[in-house]
Write a protein that holds these residues in place. Structure first.
Motif, PDB file in Angstrom:
ATOM      1  N   ARG A 211       0.829  -1.203   0.000  1.00 11.51           N
ATOM      2  CA  ARG A 211       0.000   0.000   0.000  1.00 11.51           C
ATOM      3  C   ARG A 211       0.868   1.259   0.000  1.00 11.51           C
ATOM      4  NH1 ARG A 211      -1.797   3.992   2.730  1.00 11.51           N
ATOM      5  NH2 ARG A 211      -0.303   3.574   4.388  1.00 11.51           N
ATOM      6  N   SER A 212       1.909   1.205   0.827  1.00  7.02           N
ATOM      7  CA  SER A 212       2.798   2.356   0.954  1.00  7.02           C
ATOM      8  C   SER A 212       3.538   2.628  -0.367  1.00  7.02           C
ATOM      9  CB  SER A 212       3.796   2.078   2.080  1.00  7.02           C
ATOM     10  OG  SER A 212       4.688   3.140   2.183  1.00  7.02           O
ATOM     11  N   HIS A 213       4.050   1.531  -0.995  1.00  2.00           N
ATOM     12  CA  HIS A 213       4.751   1.698  -2.275  1.00  2.00           C
ATOM     13  C   HIS A 213       3.817   2.280  -3.325  1.00  2.00           C
ATOM     14  CE1 HIS A 213       8.355   0.028  -0.869  1.00  2.00           C
ATOM     15  NE2 HIS A 213       8.015  -1.256  -0.886  1.00  2.00           N
ATOM     16  N   THR A 214       2.597   1.721  -3.370  1.00  2.00           N
ATOM     17  CA  THR A 214       1.624   2.213  -4.356  1.00  2.00           C
ATOM     18  C   THR A 214       1.329   3.685  -4.117  1.00  2.00           C
ATOM     19  OG1 THR A 214       0.630   0.028  -4.297  1.00  2.00           O
ATOM     20  CG2 THR A 214      -0.628   1.739  -5.394  1.00  2.00           C
ATOM     21  N   GLU A 215       1.147   4.026  -2.857  1.00  2.00           N
ATOM     22  CA  GLU A 215       0.810   5.416  -2.527  1.00  2.00           C
ATOM     23  C   GLU A 215       1.935   6.356  -2.958  1.00  2.00           C
ATOM     24  OE1 GLU A 215       0.284   6.225   1.633  1.00  2.00           O
ATOM     25  OE2 GLU A 215      -1.135   7.824   1.178  1.00  2.00           O
ATOM     26  N   GLU A 216       3.179   5.959  -2.637  1.00  2.00           N
ATOM     27  CA  GLU A 216       4.313   6.818  -3.009  1.00  2.00           C
ATOM     28  C   GLU A 216       4.386   6.992  -4.528  1.00  2.00           C
ATOM     29  OE1 GLU A 216       7.887   5.238  -1.324  1.00  2.00           O
ATOM     30  OE2 GLU A 216       7.126   5.387   0.716  1.00  2.00           O
TER      31      GLU A 216
ATOM     32  N   ASP B 218      -6.581   6.198  -3.529  1.00  5.11           N
ATOM     33  CA  ASP B 218      -7.191   6.515  -2.237  1.00  5.11           C
ATOM     34  C   ASP B 218      -8.136   5.392  -1.815  1.00  5.11           C
ATOM     35  OD1 ASP B 218      -7.626   8.229  -0.053  1.00  5.11           O
ATOM     36  OD2 ASP B 218      -9.550   8.816  -0.917  1.00  5.11           O
ATOM     37  N   ARG B 219      -8.896   4.892  -2.798  1.00  5.45           N
ATOM     38  CA  ARG B 219      -9.850   3.820  -2.497  1.00  5.45           C
ATOM     39  C   ARG B 219      -9.109   2.522  -2.167  1.00  5.45           C
ATOM     40  NH1 ARG B 219     -14.773   5.816  -4.351  1.00  5.45           N
ATOM     41  NH2 ARG B 219     -15.798   3.794  -4.170  1.00  5.45           N
ATOM     42  N   VAL B 220      -8.081   2.208  -3.004  1.00  4.80           N
ATOM     43  CA  VAL B 220      -7.311   0.981  -2.774  1.00  4.80           C
ATOM     44  C   VAL B 220      -6.632   1.045  -1.410  1.00  4.80           C
ATOM     45  CG1 VAL B 220      -5.296  -0.320  -3.545  1.00  4.80           C
ATOM     46  CG2 VAL B 220      -6.948   0.492  -5.206  1.00  4.80           C
ATOM     47  N   SER B 221      -6.094   2.206  -1.097  1.00  6.86           N
ATOM     48  CA  SER B 221      -5.396   2.379   0.169  1.00  6.86           C
ATOM     49  C   SER B 221      -6.343   2.115   1.340  1.00  6.86           C
ATOM     50  CB  SER B 221      -4.832   3.805   0.238  1.00  6.86           C
ATOM     51  OG  SER B 221      -4.170   3.988   1.452  1.00  6.86           O
ATOM     52  N   GLN B 222      -7.561   2.638   1.237  1.00  9.63           N
ATOM     53  CA  GLN B 222      -8.519   2.429   2.329  1.00  9.63           C
ATOM     54  C   GLN B 222      -8.887   0.951   2.465  1.00  9.63           C
ATOM     55  OE1 GLN B 222     -11.790   5.084   2.907  1.00  9.63           O
ATOM     56  NE2 GLN B 222     -10.812   6.743   1.817  1.00  9.63           N
ATOM     57  N   MET B 223      -9.065   0.280   1.308  1.00  8.01           N
ATOM     58  CA  MET B 223      -9.417  -1.141   1.351  1.00  8.01           C
ATOM     59  C   MET B 223      -8.284  -1.947   1.992  1.00  8.01           C
ATOM     60  SD  MET B 223     -11.189  -1.565  -2.391  1.00  8.01           S
ATOM     61  CE  MET B 223     -12.001  -3.135  -2.191  1.00  8.01           C
TER      62      MET B 223
END
Lengths: 123, 408
Positions: free
Chosen positions: B121-126, B334-339
């Motif tokens: 999640r963190s990698h994707t967010e960055e 944002d949605r993926v991160s929340q899931m």
């Protein structure tokens, strides 16, 4: 005529960037807060014509932030748009009770967001 | 977890209730025989006593048969029950053996899964934040470019060319006018040439008059000579007149010669002027054509540039719109991160739950089975998006609704 200022509150930097880009492109000044607590520090008396806030955020969520913001005399009448992935009726009711004027579900289209902003923003 | 010890004890201590029943019934059957004998003895061998004794014996015999059947049935049932209990115990033991260590594995592996999900999640967010930032920057540059191309510079160029063309045309017109003025001058010179012809004729007339006057003065001198002394004075006058006529004739000739010279000069000037006028006209014509050609070429180039500029602007606007769409699509992060956060949190919650259960088990506390339904319901309460609920309910995840706006 000076630019109008909009406060964007969201824990997602990418969302803040997307919203900021859309608003700056339309000629607005943008300031950002990464959560409710951080955003409250931005309400320091400066003129803010509109607030766009997420709901689910760490430290202080969007509903609590809007409730707190509405208690500040300088921002009592500042219109608020909630921008969130939430679409439940109970959450919307909570947002309305807190003082929000509109509820936008992510993902949003910049044009529609700008239409909502221009409809609600203070003169 | 079911108490295996209890199951064991229950199975092993199952009482042989059928033996007690058989013993009781046998005693009753055996008791019936002396009872039948008693009835015969009391009845004194009457028909009634024989009938009753017979009925009693038949009943005793039936009871004995039924008792034996019942005994076998009970034995079979007990044997079957015992078999089932044994199987249940075996199954329980196998399940227990299969689950042996599962809690430990979960306690160890759940935090690893949670960390892996958080890392992803963190990698994707960055990555998405970087992408969004770059796209936003690109969009900003394109916006500035489009704004710059719309400031009318292309139209200014067209206007400048149009103005230049008008000014150059005005210069050509002025030159044509100058050329026309030269034609007037030529006409004047031609007219002057005509006048010089008249002057030459007049000079010839003067010469002719002088010649006639000379002849007349000569005749007068002859007549004066005939008059003698009386004509001496007249002869002097006649001589003077003759001299004057000679002078007049010479002057007339000189005038004629001068006029011829002037006329020749005028003719040369006229010819030169006509030549210059022809050249000027030719130059003017060439200049006009060159100016027209240059302006046309500049105009074509400017129009081409303007079209290219328009095409670039349109393409920039298209690219800008595409980037806008990409930025909208990037909101999925944002949605993926929340899931993923919800999954991570639930894994952590399960880990903590298992740790707590292990601690309680170590203290010998009773551990009720985990309520799966309640767990799932609690998980469902944490959802913020409709697609999470759809997945939870085993439905296909609906595409995220786009820009649902509610005004209060």
């Amino acid at each position: 005529m000076s630019k109008k200022t909009i406060l964007i509150v969201d824990d997602s930097l990418s969302i803040r960037q997307v919203v900021g880009m859309a608003l700056k492109g339309a000629g607005y000044d943008v300031i950002e807060g990464c959560d409710g607590k951080d955003a409250l520090t931005k309400l320091d008396g400066r003129k803010i014509h509109l607030i766009i806030s997420d709901v689910n955020m760490p430290n202080m969520d969007g509903i609590a932030f809007v409730t707190a913001a509405k208690k500040l005399p300088a921002y009592k009448f500042t219109p608020v748009i909630m921008l969130t992935t939430e679409s439940g009726a109970d959450k919307k009711a909570a947002g309305q009770a807190a003082g929000a004027k509109a509820w936008v579900v992510k993902p949003f289209q910049p044009a529609q967001m700008l239409a909502a902003v221009s409809k609600l923003i203070l003169p | 977890m079911p108490n295996v010890q209890n199951l064991h004890s229950t199975a092993l201590s199952s009482p042989p209730t059928s033996s007690h029943a058989v013993v009781t019934l046998s005693a009753i059957v055996l008791g019936m025989i002396p009872a039948a004998a008693g009835i015969l003895w009391v009845g004194g061998g009457s028909r009634l006593s024989w009938s009753l004794a017979l009925i009693l014996l038949i009943a005793a015999a039936g009871l004995a048969v039924w008792s034996r059947y019942r005994h076998h049935a009970l034995q079979d049932m007990l044997a079957h029950t015992h078999t089932l209990q044994t199987k249940a115990i075996d199954e329980q033991e196998r399940t227990q053996a299969a689950q042996s260590g599962l809690d430990e594995v979960c306690i160890e592996v759940l935090p690893v899964w949670a960390q892996q999900i958080e890392a992803a999640r963190s990698h994707t967010e960055e990555a998405i934040i970087q992408l969004t930032g770059r796209f936003a920057e690109l969009a900003s540059h394109i916006h500035a470019t489009v704004e710059g191309s719309q400031d009318g510079s292309g139209q200014d160029l067209i206007n400048l060319l149009s103005t230049s063309q008008k000014e150059l045309n005005a210069i050509v017109a002025a030159l044509r006018e100058a050329l026309s003025s030269k034609e007037v001058l030529q006409q004047e010179i031609t007219q002057l040439h005509n006048f010089t012809g008249q002057l030459q004729a007049m000079a010839k007339d003067v010469a002719d008059v002088a010649k006639q006057t000379n002849l007349l003065a000569l005749n007068a001198a002859i007549e004066a000579a005939r008059a003698g002394e009386a004509g001496r004075g007249f002869a002097v006058v006649a001589d003077e007149v003759r001299k004057l006529s000679t002078l007049s004739g010479d002057t007339g000739n000189k005038i004629g010669e001068t006029v011829a010279t002037v006329n020749a000069a005028i003719l040369r000037t006229l010819e030169a002027s006509e030549e210059y006028a022809r050249r000027d006209a030719q130059t003017l014509e060439t200049s006009g054509q060159v100016i027209e050609q240059v302006i046309t070429q500049f105009n074509a180039s400017a129009t081409h540039l303007l079209q290219q500029s328009d095409n670039l602007r349109q393409q920039s606007e298209t690219v800008g719109a595409e980037i806008g769409d990409v930025l909208v699509a990037l909101q999925f992060q944002d949605r993926v991160s929340q899931m993923l956060c919800h999954v991570r949190d639930d894994l952590s919650k399960l880990e903590q739950h298992l740790i707590t259960r292990r601690a309680k088990a170590a203290q010998g506390e009773y551990l009720p089975p985990i309520d799966t339904r309640a767990w799932l319901d609690e998980l469902a309460k944490t959802y913020t998006m409709v697609e999470q609920l759809a997945v939870h309910q085993g439905k296909a995840p609906a595409a995220a609704a786009s820009a649902e706006i509610t005004f209060f």
